[in-house]
Design a protein around this motif. Sequence first.
Motif, PDB file in Angstrom:
ATOM      1  N   ARG A   5      11.660  73.889  92.824  1.00 11.52           N
ATOM      2  CA  ARG A   5      11.477  75.310  92.609  1.00 11.52           C
ATOM      3  C   ARG A   5      10.869  75.337  91.057  1.00 11.52           C
ATOM      4  O   ARG A   5      10.176  76.398  90.804  1.00 11.52           O
ATOM      5  N   MET A   6      11.455  74.511  90.280  1.00 10.41           N
ATOM      6  CA  MET A   6      11.131  74.605  88.654  1.00 10.41           C
ATOM      7  C   MET A   6       9.739  74.235  88.609  1.00 10.41           C
ATOM      8  O   MET A   6       8.801  74.585  87.939  1.00 10.41           O
ATOM      9  N   GLU A   7       9.053  73.201  89.388  1.00 13.36           N
ATOM     10  CA  GLU A   7       7.752  72.700  89.481  1.00 13.36           C
ATOM     11  C   GLU A   7       6.889  73.792  89.915  1.00 13.36           C
ATOM     12  O   GLU A   7       5.769  74.031  89.393  1.00 13.36           O
ATOM     13  N   GLU A   8       7.367  74.549  90.870  1.00 13.07           N
ATOM     14  CA  GLU A   8       6.662  75.576  91.218  1.00 13.07           C
ATOM     15  C   GLU A   8       6.290  76.683  90.126  1.00 13.07           C
ATOM     16  O   GLU A   8       5.222  77.211  90.285  1.00 13.07           O
ATOM     17  N   LEU A   9       7.313  76.873  89.284  1.00 12.77           N
ATOM     18  CA  LEU A   9       7.202  77.734  88.066  1.00 12.77           C
ATOM     19  C   LEU A   9       6.936  77.078  86.927  1.00 12.77           C
ATOM     20  O   LEU A   9       6.697  77.769  85.630  1.00 12.77           O
ATOM     21  N   GLY A  40      14.535  83.015  91.687  1.00 15.57           N
ATOM     22  CA  GLY A  40      13.250  84.057  91.950  1.00 15.57           C
ATOM     23  C   GLY A  40      13.767  85.300  91.114  1.00 15.57           C
ATOM     24  O   GLY A  40      12.508  86.011  90.699  1.00 15.57           O
ATOM     25  N   ALA A  41      14.911  85.938  90.748  1.00 10.94           N
ATOM     26  CA  ALA A  41      15.255  86.849  89.856  1.00 10.94           C
ATOM     27  C   ALA A  41      14.792  86.647  88.524  1.00 10.94           C
ATOM     28  O   ALA A  41      14.213  87.635  87.929  1.00 10.94           O
ATOM     29  N   GLU A  42      15.221  85.527  88.047  1.00  6.65           N
ATOM     30  CA  GLU A  42      15.001  85.299  86.411  1.00  6.65           C
ATOM     31  C   GLU A  42      13.575  84.774  85.849  1.00  6.65           C
ATOM     32  O   GLU A  42      13.269  84.919  84.865  1.00  6.65           O
ATOM     33  N   LYS A  48      11.889  79.534  82.422  1.00  2.60           N
ATOM     34  CA  LYS A  48      11.069  78.379  82.102  1.00  2.60           C
ATOM     35  C   LYS A  48      11.919  76.982  81.926  1.00  2.60           C
ATOM     36  O   LYS A  48      11.366  76.089  81.958  1.00  2.60           O
ATOM     37  N   ARG A  49      13.333  77.101  82.065  1.00  5.73           N
ATOM     38  CA  ARG A  49      14.128  76.100  82.107  1.00  5.73           C
ATOM     39  C   ARG A  49      15.252  76.386  82.716  1.00  5.73           C
ATOM     40  O   ARG A  49      16.077  77.344  82.691  1.00  5.73           O
TER      41      ARG A  49
END
Length: 101
Positions: free
Chosen positions: A68-72, A37-39, A42-43
Motif C-alpha cells: 500500500r505504501m509503495e502504491e503511494l 486510504g483516508a490519510e 507519506k510515511r
Amino acid sequence: MGITCTCRDRILCVHLNGELDHHGAKSIIQEMDRQIGAELPKRLTIDMGKVSFMDSSGIAVLLRARRRMEELEGGLVIQNVPEQADRVFTAAGLHRLLRFE
C-alpha cells in the motif's frame, strides 16, 4: 489484537497491541487499509512494542502495508519489534525487504 492509529503531518502511526495471529490479521489489514486510504500518508510507522505473540499472519500484515505504501510512493518503518516476532521475520527474510528500527 488491538490497533490504534494516529496521523500527524502525513505520518501515520499504527500501534499494535496483543496477539497478531490468523484470528486478528484480517481486521488489522482492513483497518490499516482504511487508515491509509483516508490519510494518504507519506510515511507509515508500525509500532509492534505491545505485540505479545505473532505467527506468520503478521508477515502478511507487513507485506500488505508495504504494498500500500509503495502504491503511494511512501515509506514504511517497523519499530519496537519483540524478540519472538523478530525471529519470525528473520526466518522469512523480511529484514531484506523492510526497514526495521
